[in-house]
Design an enzyme around this catalytic site. Structure first.
Site, PDB file in Angstrom:
ATOM      1  N   ASN A  77       2.871  -4.288   2.733  1.00 31.40           N
ATOM      2  CA  ASN A  77       3.106  -3.223   1.756  1.00 31.40           C
ATOM      3  C   ASN A  77       2.483  -1.895   2.232  1.00 31.40           C
ATOM      4  OD1 ASN A  77       3.929  -1.960  -0.750  1.00 31.40           O
ATOM      5  ND2 ASN A  77       4.025  -4.024  -1.585  1.00 31.40           N
ATOM      6  N   ARG A  78       2.249  -0.977   1.296  1.00 25.28           N
ATOM      7  CA  ARG A  78       1.955   0.394   1.698  1.00 25.28           C
ATOM      8  C   ARG A  78       0.476   0.747   1.616  1.00 25.28           C
ATOM      9  NH1 ARG A  78       6.936  -0.184  -0.485  1.00 25.28           N
ATOM     10  NH2 ARG A  78       8.562   0.735   0.809  1.00 25.28           N
ATOM     11  N   HIS A 103       3.842  -2.213   5.886  1.00 24.29           N
ATOM     12  CA  HIS A 103       3.923  -3.504   6.574  1.00 24.29           C
ATOM     13  C   HIS A 103       3.254  -3.520   7.951  1.00 24.29           C
ATOM     14  CE1 HIS A 103       6.171  -4.938   3.270  1.00 24.29           C
ATOM     15  NE2 HIS A 103       7.377  -4.676   3.653  1.00 24.29           N
ATOM     16  N   HIS A 172       8.087 -12.388   4.433  1.00 18.93           N
ATOM     17  CA  HIS A 172       9.160 -11.508   3.967  1.00 18.93           C
ATOM     18  C   HIS A 172      10.511 -12.222   4.010  1.00 18.93           C
ATOM     19  CE1 HIS A 172      10.957  -7.570   3.159  1.00 18.93           C
ATOM     20  NE2 HIS A 172       9.737  -7.087   3.044  1.00 18.93           N
ATOM     21  N   TYR A 174      13.990 -13.578   2.767  1.00 19.16           N
ATOM     22  CA  TYR A 174      14.979 -13.173   1.765  1.00 19.16           C
ATOM     23  C   TYR A 174      15.673 -14.448   1.300  1.00 19.16           C
ATOM     24  CZ  TYR A 174      14.766  -8.290   3.466  1.00 19.16           C
ATOM     25  OH  TYR A 174      14.362  -7.027   3.826  1.00 19.16           O
ATOM     26  N   ASP A 242      11.873  -3.414  -6.664  1.00 12.59           N
ATOM     27  CA  ASP A 242      10.992  -3.296  -5.497  1.00 12.59           C
ATOM     28  C   ASP A 242       9.620  -2.959  -6.072  1.00 12.59           C
ATOM     29  OD1 ASP A 242       9.948  -3.113  -2.981  1.00 12.59           O
ATOM     30  OD2 ASP A 242      11.047  -1.302  -2.390  1.00 12.59           O
ATOM     31  N   GLN A 274       5.109  -8.876  -4.797  1.00  9.91           N
ATOM     32  CA  GLN A 274       6.107  -7.818  -4.626  1.00  9.91           C
ATOM     33  C   GLN A 274       7.474  -8.497  -4.654  1.00  9.91           C
ATOM     34  OE1 GLN A 274       5.322  -4.447  -4.096  1.00  9.91           O
ATOM     35  NE2 GLN A 274       7.400  -3.666  -3.828  1.00  9.91           N
ATOM     36  N   GLU A 301       7.228 -11.760  -2.285  1.00  5.20           N
ATOM     37  CA  GLU A 301       6.145 -11.493  -1.340  1.00  5.20           C
ATOM     38  C   GLU A 301       4.804 -11.603  -2.053  1.00  5.20           C
ATOM     39  OE1 GLU A 301       6.841  -7.612   0.537  1.00  5.20           O
ATOM     40  OE2 GLU A 301       8.897  -7.798  -0.127  1.00  5.20           O
TER      41      GLU A 301
HETATM   42  C1  BGC Z   1       9.234  -3.111   0.469  1.00  4.22           C
HETATM   43  C2  BGC Z   1      10.508  -2.306   0.428  1.00  4.22           C
HETATM   44  C3  BGC Z   1      11.065  -2.218   1.823  1.00  4.22           C
HETATM   45  C4  BGC Z   1      11.290  -3.633   2.320  1.00  4.22           C
HETATM   46  C5  BGC Z   1      11.846  -3.704   3.719  1.00  4.22           C
HETATM   47  C6  BGC Z   1       9.580  -4.472   0.963  1.00  4.22           C
HETATM   48  O1  BGC Z   1       8.454  -5.274   1.011  1.00  4.22           O
HETATM   49  O2  BGC Z   1       8.599  -3.150  -0.792  1.00  4.22           O
HETATM   50  O3  BGC Z   1      10.291  -1.018  -0.105  1.00  4.22           O
HETATM   51  O4  BGC Z   1      12.260  -1.489   1.855  1.00  4.22           O
HETATM   52  O5  BGC Z   1      10.110  -4.355   2.261  1.00  4.22           O
HETATM   53  O6  BGC Z   1      11.176  -2.909   4.583  1.00  4.22           O
END
Ligand code: BGC
Length: 336
Positions: A77-78, A103, A172, A174, A242, A274, A301
């Protein structure tokens, strides 16, 4: 039994494909990014359905965005402004999303070749990240063990460092419980073990507040189709969901597809989830002839809250010298 094959090559390094099958479920991993490449579980007729998105080649994992299936680190995350302080010292990280870091930076753990070792029903990926890697302090050792236990894929994360630092690992993957490549997930049903989330400002950076999900499109405290959230939040900065949810009960998440009868439940030792409904997944080729696009998968996540290091009232992502980071997540499957 674990089977190991060469999958491809990146930067002159071999990438291996590891397959585990315990008679209930089958999983494929690649050593690039300690990535889940496939997860096959039985549907209500007993046919095996691959419920995780993935690619056919190592190059696609290296060059495409989206972190499909990868283990993300050092920090998922950020991190706002790509900086933080520990013990009064400021560390400047590599920014890779505007001024922020997402990430783990430009070449995070998702894009590195991990070492691995297998047992009959598990694979342990390990990585050593040198002091200063992407700007982070300390020589960090991290590992992620993926084990098949009956119909559960369990992930055990660990890490330690020779300087006080931060760690926040996640996966991550999907998920699409109607089958990878089957299109959008709008009709699938989601329940979350959460009553609040961490609202964000520009750049999907938390404001530091907690907000209730009741009376918002994010209210999955009771089982709800994803459709309303995906439709009503399309065209917003999150293009669907998101958001980081504050976990308050277990399971953290339950996802169900009426089409296949497959139910996934996610449990974790972590306090944040997340949920990302792949609003930014642009049209692309997936594995086995699949075509992926917007809202074709959902990431669950498990992690510390985004930008936790810059929000002292969030649970801390700091690990001190001599401490070990140890967290786990389970994805369990059954037929409803
Ligand atoms: C983030 C998204 C991002 C995605 C792919 C996610 O974990 O929250 O904002 O676009 O990852 O990079």
């Amino acid at each position: 039994m674990a089977s190991i094959k060469l999958f491809g090559e990146v930067n002159n390094k071999p990438v291996y494909l590891i397959k585990l099958n315990n008679g209930h479920i089958e999983a494929e991993f690649i050593s690039l990014g300690a990535t889940i490449r496939a997860l096959r579980v039985p549907d209500r007729s007993g046919n095996m359905v691959d419920v995780c998105l993935g690619y056919d080649t190592a190059e696609e994992y290296m060059t495409n965005d989206g972190y499909i299936g990868a283990t993300v680190g050092r920090n998922a995350n950020r991190i706002s402004g790509s900086k933080f302080s520990i013990n009064g010292k400021e560390y400047k990280l590599n920014a890779n999303e505007g001024e922020n870091q997402l990430h783990g930076g430009i070449e995070g753990f998702s894009h590195k070749c991990w070492n691995f070792s297998c047992t009959e029903n598990s694979v342990t990926f390990s990585i050593e990240s040198p002091d200063g890697d992407e700007g982070y302090p300390g020589n960090l050792k991290a590992a992620a063990t993926f084990s098949l236990v009956n119909s559960t894929l369990r992930i055990d994360y660990s890490a330690s460092c020779d300087k006080d630092t931060i760690v926040n690992l996640t996966n991550h993957a999907y998920f699409n419980l109607s089958g990878q490549g089957s299109g959008a997930i709008n009709k699938q049903l989601l329940t979350l073990g959460a009553e609040s989330y961490t609202p964000c400002r520009d750049g999907n950076i938390p404001t530091g507040e907690f907000a209730p999900i009741i009376n918002t499109p994010l209210d999955f405290s009771k089982e709800n189709s994803l459709d309303f959230a995906l439709t009503s939040l399309s065209g917003t900065s999150t293009e669907g969901i998101d958001h980081n949810f504050v976990l308050s009960s277990s399971p953290a998440a339950t996802l169900y597809s009426e089409e296949t009868g497959i139910e996934l439940s996610c449990k974790t030792s972590l306090e944040g989830l997340q949920v990302y409904t792949s609003g930014f997944l642009t049209k692309r080729n997936g594995k086995d002839g699949a075509i992926y696009g917007k809202h074709h998968g959902i990431c669950l996540e498990t992690q510390h809250f985004p930008d936790a290091i810059n929000n002292p009232h969030f649970p801390s992502p700091i690990i001190r010298v001599g401490e070990e980071y140890k967290e786990w997540t389970e994805y369990s499957f059954k037929i409803r």
